[in-house]
Motif scaffolding. Structure first.
Motif: not given
Length: 220
Positions: A119-122, A131-137, A139-147, A158-163
């Motif tokens: 919602d924040r990204m949209e 850009s930052e909200e896209d990254w956080e979205y 990231q939220s999926i990556i973190e939700a894997t629990g791995n 991070r730096d490459l993704v932000h490009q």
């Protein structure tokens, strides 16, 4: 020393962009000598974790913690186009699988957090800078894997993704076509459909890759 410094930064809630305390203060807090602190900071600088600004201080560039391992990523730099496409290949493997894992096993609380990030990204996208909200979205999926390994690997990128959000190739309306797939990926996660979640995640990556290849067919 590296582990002690990482623990201190984590407990002090120092995040990316924040300035670290002075060497003198770090020596006092960690009860070590200044050369020991300086050597640890130099190692972090080599990994891209901190930035040493002459006359200003040391600033954190990447999240650190006791359970985060940073591995330097070395790109050929022979072609910005190829660097981006190589990054997409790695993102394809990571983010496609992360979306599927979330759909299969993420807690209800985690899925709620992903939706809020979306919602924040949209909302940010609607005013032209997400850009930052896209990254956080993502990231939220990556973190939700629990791995934690997923988190560590994507943080090292991070730096490459932000490009991608900086649009270094100056492609008109770059990645705009991929935007709707962020919502459809979440919808698949929310209805617990791993196959569809993976497929929608891959549509995001493949859409961006196609734009790059079409704009630079001779370098792809």
């Amino acid at each position: 020393m590296i582990e002690a410094l990482a623990t201190y930064v984590e407990e002090a809630r120092i995040g990316p962009g924040d300035k670290l305390p002075s060497e003198r203060m770090l020596c006092e807090r960690l009860e070590v000598s200044r050369p020991t602190v300086r050597e640890a900071l130099k190692r972090w600088e080599a990994l891209g974790i901190v930035e040493m600004r002459k006359g200003s201080g040391v600033y954190l560039r990447k999240a650190v913690g006791r359970n985060i391992v940073h591995v330097p990523l070395v790109l050929s730099r022979s072609s910005k186009v190829k660097d981006l496409l190589h990054g997409l290949q790695v993102r394809r493997a990571l983010e496609g699988e992360a979306a599927a894992i979330c759909a299969a096993s993420a807690s209800a609380d985690r899925i709620t957090m992903i939706e809020k990030a979306l919602d924040r990204m949209e909302a940010a996208h609607a005013i032209g800078n997400s850009s930052e909200e896209d990254w956080e979205y993502h990231q939220s999926i990556i973190e939700a894997t629990g791995n934690p390994l997923f988190t560590q690997i994507i943080q090292s990128m991070r730096d490459l993704v932000h490009q991608f959000w900086e649009n270094p190739l100056q492609i008109p309306n770059f990645a705009e076509a991929s935007f709707p797939f962020h919502r459809s990926m979440f919808d698949a996660i929310a209805r617990r459909d791993p196959a569809s979640a993976r497929a929608e995640a891959l549509k995001i990556i493949d859409s961006v890759g196609q734009e790059i290849r079409e704009a630079y067919p001779n370098e792809a």
